[in-house]
Design a protein around this motif. Structure first.
Motif, PDB file in Angstrom:
ATOM      1  N   ASN A 175       0.828  -1.211   0.000  1.00  0.00           N
ATOM      2  CA  ASN A 175       0.000   0.000   0.000  1.00  0.00           C
ATOM      3  C   ASN A 175       0.857   1.255   0.000  1.00  0.00           C
ATOM      4  OD1 ASN A 175      -2.795  -0.539  -0.125  1.00  0.00           O
ATOM      5  ND2 ASN A 175      -2.816  -1.307   1.965  1.00  0.00           N
ATOM      6  N   ALA A 205      -1.923  -4.089  -5.990  1.00  0.00           N
ATOM      7  CA  ALA A 205      -3.244  -3.928  -5.373  1.00  0.00           C
ATOM      8  C   ALA A 205      -3.937  -5.285  -5.240  1.00  0.00           C
ATOM      9  CB  ALA A 205      -4.094  -2.973  -6.200  1.00  0.00           C
ATOM     10  N   VAL A 208      -2.411  -7.017  -2.333  1.00  0.00           N
ATOM     11  CA  VAL A 208      -2.940  -6.506  -1.064  1.00  0.00           C
ATOM     12  C   VAL A 208      -4.266  -7.188  -0.739  1.00  0.00           C
ATOM     13  CG1 VAL A 208      -3.898  -4.482   0.095  1.00  0.00           C
ATOM     14  CG2 VAL A 208      -1.778  -4.286  -1.208  1.00  0.00           C
ATOM     15  N   GLY A 216      -5.016  -3.759   5.572  1.00  0.00           N
ATOM     16  CA  GLY A 216      -4.528  -3.482   4.231  1.00  0.00           C
ATOM     17  C   GLY A 216      -5.653  -3.166   3.268  1.00  0.00           C
ATOM     18  N   GLY A 219      -6.853   0.314   3.972  1.00  0.00           N
ATOM     19  CA  GLY A 219      -5.889   1.262   3.434  1.00  0.00           C
ATOM     20  C   GLY A 219      -6.000   1.402   1.928  1.00  0.00           C
ATOM     21  N   LEU A 220      -6.251   0.306   1.236  1.00  0.00           N
ATOM     22  CA  LEU A 220      -6.400   0.336  -0.226  1.00  0.00           C
ATOM     23  C   LEU A 220      -7.631   1.138  -0.628  1.00  0.00           C
ATOM     24  CD1 LEU A 220      -4.991  -0.843  -2.753  1.00  0.00           C
ATOM     25  CD2 LEU A 220      -6.585  -2.757  -2.626  1.00  0.00           C
ATOM     26  N   MET A 223      -6.923   4.835  -0.080  1.00  0.00           N
ATOM     27  CA  MET A 223      -6.039   5.356  -1.115  1.00  0.00           C
ATOM     28  C   MET A 223      -6.807   5.617  -2.411  1.00  0.00           C
ATOM     29  SD  MET A 223      -2.594   3.646  -2.679  1.00  0.00           S
ATOM     30  CE  MET A 223      -2.299   2.864  -1.103  1.00  0.00           C
ATOM     31  N   SER A 386       1.600   7.930   0.646  1.00  0.00           N
ATOM     32  CA  SER A 386       2.245   6.730   1.181  1.00  0.00           C
ATOM     33  C   SER A 386       2.291   6.767   2.705  1.00  0.00           C
ATOM     34  CB  SER A 386       3.663   6.607   0.611  1.00  0.00           C
ATOM     35  OG  SER A 386       4.290   5.424   1.041  1.00  0.00           O
ATOM     36  N   ALA A 389      -1.096   6.064   4.031  1.00  0.00           N
ATOM     37  CA  ALA A 389      -1.351   4.616   4.013  1.00  0.00           C
ATOM     38  C   ALA A 389      -0.698   3.940   5.208  1.00  0.00           C
ATOM     39  CB  ALA A 389      -0.827   4.012   2.714  1.00  0.00           C
ATOM     40  N   CYS A 393      -3.185   1.930   7.637  1.00  0.00           N
ATOM     41  CA  CYS A 393      -2.967   0.473   7.760  1.00  0.00           C
ATOM     42  C   CYS A 393      -2.306   0.136   9.087  1.00  0.00           C
ATOM     43  CB  CYS A 393      -2.101  -0.038   6.615  1.00  0.00           C
ATOM     44  SG  CYS A 393      -2.815   0.196   4.981  1.00  0.00           S
TER      45      CYS A 393
END
Length: 442
Positions: A175, A205, A208, A216, A219-220, A223, A386, A389, A393
């Motif tokens: 991520n 991705a 993840v 995770g 977080g994806l 994002m 970043s 993330a 996460c």
């Protein structure tokens, strides 16, 4: 064959590393993010690639003729103080050898942080270290993403030896890497190179999602929402997210959806992931109340002789979730509670201050020094995503000392030093022009 290949390349790496210290820094970063021992099977296992490349970087910098300008900044000092403070709890309460090992790993990450600050200044330097991040961390993400697709979601990602020690850390690392890969894709003008980098981001991705890491996955999603909100091409972002989601829905087995559904589950008190995390957070909070200044040291609260001192006080903290007395010790399951238990309230304050100052510097540089659309602005924005993330996460996993985070902080400091150098150069040129004009007038 792999051992022979790397043994052949090793002298070449050393030659260019001694010749150009920043190249040795790239190799140091590469072997930190993806320890080559995970890739080797024979005689090359005995070669200490990471140690050798770190020594070459240090020696190369010592004998470097034209060193980049360096100025001590507040954020730089804060990271060093935070690292030194992390060792106080270990020295005072060295319960087991693993605490010293974790402290040693963090100190290595901080040493790398120092040399990133000392060496990186040019655009090609920043992009070079990101390319080696792609070769290291994203190489693993691409392989795992392809396995997830080929096995129709049946492949389990467990992590590997090094910073990606389990599925949660794999999800965290990928991520954090995806925004940086997207930055590189924006800088590449060659059509197929750009396409390759977008494919790398897509497969990372998928990897993840394949980790089945709840943090995770959150977080994806966060994002994707950020890029949709900030990017002018919102329709293309929507289609991209829908495509990845469609692939996930088609590929992933029912067990994956059941695991995602447990994000908020608290009914099974002894088995709920949220319950176990809250239990661990409470234990780390109680430990910090006991040692508010220096904490207990790295992962001490996972040790039986430590957490047993606090489990009977769990009911004294009413956080809205029932937490029965656990039978085993847990790691912190949160970067924030990890630092709180390891380093007390003082350490947590410094950790949060590092994050706050880094984001503040990024916003300041983007607003005052760099125009929107410039490579500097795009790089700093990608670093901010970043780090975001990492913060999102990391709220549900123990990775407060993850090396990539401190490398990104170092890159922000480098951008600040680069800006200061440019301002000083502009000031000197203006002063020289003024003096020249004054002499001509006289």
């Amino acid at each position: 064959m792999r051992d022979l290949f790397l043994a052949f390349l090793f002298p070449i790496f050393l030659y260019y590393g001694f010749r150009t210290p920043v190249v040795a820094l790239y190799l140091w970063f590469w072997t930190s993010m993806y320890p080559l021992q995970n890739w080797l099977y024979g005689f090359a296992l005995s070669l200490r690639f990471n140690l050798v490349f770190s020594i070459v970087t240090m020696l190369g910098y010592v004998f470097m003729k034209n060193k980049p300008r360096f100025k001590i900044t507040g954020l730089f000092v804060l990271v060093i103080v935070f690292a030194l403070h992390s060792g106080l709890g270990v020295m005072m309460y060295a319960y087991f050898d693993a605490m010293w090992q974790s402290f040693e790993e963090f100190i290595k990450a901080v040493v790398f942080f120092i040399f990133v600050v000392l060496l990186l200044r040019k655009k090609e330097h920043f992009e070079g270290i990101l390319m080696f991040l792609t070769i290291a961390l994203c190489f693993y993400g691409v392989l795992e993403g392809l396995k997830v697709i080929v096995t129709a979601g049946g492949h389990n990602i467990y992590g590997l030896k090094g910073p990606l020690g389990d599925n949660n850390k794999v999800a965290l690392g990928l991520n954090m890497a995806i925004p940086l890969v997207l930055y590189l894709a924006g800088q590449v003008h060659y059509r197929y190179g750009k396409l390759a980098l977008y494919c790398i981001a897509f497969l990372c991705a998928i990897a993840v999602i394949g980790t089945a890491s709840r943090g995770g996955f959150i977080g994806l999603i966060a994002m994707a929402a950020y890029y949709w909100w900030k990017n002018g091409k919102k329709l293309s972002i929507v289609f991209g997210v829908m495509f990845i989601a469609g692939v996930a829905v088609y590929l992933m087995p029912s067990e994956w959806f059941e695991r995602m559904n447990t994000i908020k589950e608290t009914s099974s008190a002894t088995e709920s992931p949220l319950t176990s995390r809250v239990t661990s957070w409470k234990i780390n909070y109680l430990a910090a109340l006991d040692h508010p200044y220096i904490g207990h040291g790295f992962n001490a609260t996972a040790g039986q002789f430590v957490w047993q001192n606090y489990v009977h006080d769990l009911d004294s903290l009413n956080w809205g979730i029932e937490t029965p007395i656990p039978k085993i010790g847990y790691v912190a399951h949160s970067i924030y509670f990890e630092v709180l238990g390891n380093q007390g309230f003082v350490g947590l304050f410094m950790f949060l201050l590092i994050i706050f100052l880094t984001i503040s510097k990024i916003n300041k540089l983007c607003k005052q020094a760099y125009q929107q659309g410039s490579w500097e602005h795009q790089l700093l924005t990608s670093i901010k995503v970043s780090i975001a993330a990492f913060c999102i996460c990391g709220a549900a996993l123990s990775a407060a000392y993850f090396e990539l985070f401190y490398a990104l902080v170092a890159m922000v400091i480098c951008m600040e030093l680069r800006t200061l150098s440019e301002k000083q150069l502009t000031g000197r040129l203006a002063e020289t022009a003024r003096k020249k004009h004054y002499r001509q007038v006289r």
